[in-house]
Design a protein around this motif. Structure first.
Motif, PDB file in Angstrom:
ATOM      1  N   VAL A 133      -0.652 -36.430  20.461  1.00 22.12           N
ATOM      2  CA  VAL A 133       0.577 -36.085  21.173  1.00 22.12           C
ATOM      3  C   VAL A 133       0.275 -34.853  22.019  1.00 22.12           C
ATOM      4  CG1 VAL A 133       3.003 -35.440  20.988  1.00 22.12           C
ATOM      5  CG2 VAL A 133       1.993 -36.994  19.300  1.00 22.12           C
ATOM      6  N   VAL A 134       0.439 -34.982  23.325  1.00 23.45           N
ATOM      7  CA  VAL A 134       0.099 -33.906  24.252  1.00 23.45           C
ATOM      8  C   VAL A 134       1.369 -33.139  24.616  1.00 23.45           C
ATOM      9  CG1 VAL A 134      -0.931 -33.317  26.471  1.00 23.45           C
ATOM     10  CG2 VAL A 134      -1.824 -35.254  25.152  1.00 23.45           C
ATOM     11  N   ASP A 184       6.743 -26.814  27.901  1.00 21.72           N
ATOM     12  CA  ASP A 184       7.776 -26.770  26.860  1.00 21.72           C
ATOM     13  C   ASP A 184       8.226 -28.163  26.429  1.00 21.72           C
ATOM     14  OD1 ASP A 184       9.106 -27.542  29.143  1.00 21.72           O
ATOM     15  OD2 ASP A 184      10.340 -25.740  29.303  1.00 21.72           O
ATOM     16  N   ARG A 185       7.317 -29.170  26.573  1.00 19.99           N
ATOM     17  CA  ARG A 185       7.724 -30.515  26.189  1.00 19.99           C
ATOM     18  C   ARG A 185       6.514 -31.420  25.948  1.00 19.99           C
ATOM     19  NH1 ARG A 185       8.027 -33.896  31.102  1.00 19.99           N
ATOM     20  NH2 ARG A 185       7.539 -32.617  32.930  1.00 19.99           N
ATOM     21  N   VAL A 186       6.772 -32.505  25.238  1.00 24.43           N
ATOM     22  CA  VAL A 186       5.771 -33.559  25.083  1.00 24.43           C
ATOM     23  C   VAL A 186       5.652 -34.306  26.399  1.00 24.43           C
ATOM     24  CG1 VAL A 186       5.289 -35.779  23.954  1.00 24.43           C
ATOM     25  CG2 VAL A 186       6.087 -33.834  22.593  1.00 24.43           C
ATOM     26  N   ALA A 229      -1.455 -28.118  24.382  1.00 28.90           N
ATOM     27  CA  ALA A 229      -2.260 -28.582  23.252  1.00 28.90           C
ATOM     28  C   ALA A 229      -2.123 -30.084  23.060  1.00 28.90           C
ATOM     29  CB  ALA A 229      -1.843 -27.866  21.962  1.00 28.90           C
ATOM     30  N   GLY A 230      -3.202 -30.663  22.545  1.00 32.80           N
ATOM     31  CA  GLY A 230      -3.167 -32.031  22.059  1.00 32.80           C
ATOM     32  C   GLY A 230      -3.097 -32.006  20.541  1.00 32.80           C
TER      33      GLY A 230
END
Length: 270
Positions: free
Chosen positions: A155-156, A160-162, A210-211
């Motif tokens: 999930v990347v 401030d969001r996926v 981040a991943g």
């Protein structure tokens, strides 16, 4: 908006970026200090940029400080979501520690080097001999219970969001799921509860690039780790406009007004 970058590959598509080789940053101290953002520094640059030159960096301090070392990362996960982290031991490499490991974990177990990524430095330990060999190579033991999975969920999270999520499926008979280690990607059946979990934890830890890697075991999600400098293959294949997302985030978080519109080309390397 004045941008300097220490990584031209990760800055592709961002307008008006001045690329400076990391080792030349202090030679161009005034230019770096005047920037609105210093993008994608090397880990060894982070402290002098943030605390010495006091220039905002992207990714931010939390992302670097927690993502640089699996021990620090793990303790942060324990602080905010211990129920979503596998049973993990962090011990000095000595004879007493081996005894504790054998008391608390069973074979197979997973041993990791505390500063590595892309599947490098991750080992499936099948017996005592392999455990002892691993301990001989690592001054800090980082050992986890083995989770019976053939895939994990990347999930990347950017800004401030996926921004993307996909399964990484291990090759037949393989332990690691990393694309760099032969894993393949699948963009189907992404569970929304995993995305919500990552958003909650990223905000709690103030991570902005981040991943996150998660395992699903009997309906429960476990964080394996997160990587601040994740691979972009999955994002490219899913068509995520990463540069636009980063640009919008930087614009909304800069303390200076933006410059006139325009998208000048990347500056040449020094």
């Amino acid at each position: 908006m004045r941008l300097v970058s220490f990584n031209p590959y990760r800055s592709l598509g961002l307008p008006g970026v001045r690329y400076i080789k990391p080792e030349l940053a202090l030679r161009h101290k005034d230019e770096v200090k005047a920037a609105d953002w210093a993008l994608f520094p090397e880990s060894w640059q982070v402290n002098f940029l943030a605390y010495g030159l006091k220039v905002p960096i992207f990714p931010n301090l939390s992302t670097f400080h927690l993502g640089y070392d699996k021990v620090e990362m793990t303790r942060a996960f324990w602080a905010v979501a211990p129920e979503h982290f596998p049973h993990t031991l962090i011990l000095p490499s000595n004879e007493n520690a081996i005894g504790q490991v054998l008391d608390e974990l069973s074979f197979p177990m997973v041993g990791k080097e505390i500063r590595n990524s892309m599947g490098r430095g991750t080992f499936l330990l099948q017996n005592r001999r392999e455990l002892i060999d691993y301990a001989a190579r690592n001054p800090v033991l980082y050992l986890q219970e083995y989770l019976p999975i053939d895939r994990d969920l990347r999930v990347v999270y950017v800004g401030d969001r996926v921004v993307s999520a996909y399964w990484r499926i291990a090759g037949e008979g393989q332990f690691l799921t990393n694309v760099a280690q032969g894993g393949r990607l699948c963009f189907e059946a992404i569970p929304p509860e995993a995305l919500q979990l990552v958003e909650r934890i990223a905000r709690a830890l103030e991570i902005n690039h981040a991943g996150f890697d998660l395992a699903l075991v009997e309906g429960h999600f476990y964080f394996l780790e997160f990587n601040p400098m994740f691979g972009n293959e999955g994002l490219a294949r899913s068509g995520v406009p990463l540069a636009e997302i980063i640009w919008e985030y930087l614009l909304t978080h800069t303390s200076r007004p933006p410059v006139a519109p325009g998208r000048p080309p990347l500056a040449r390397a020094i």
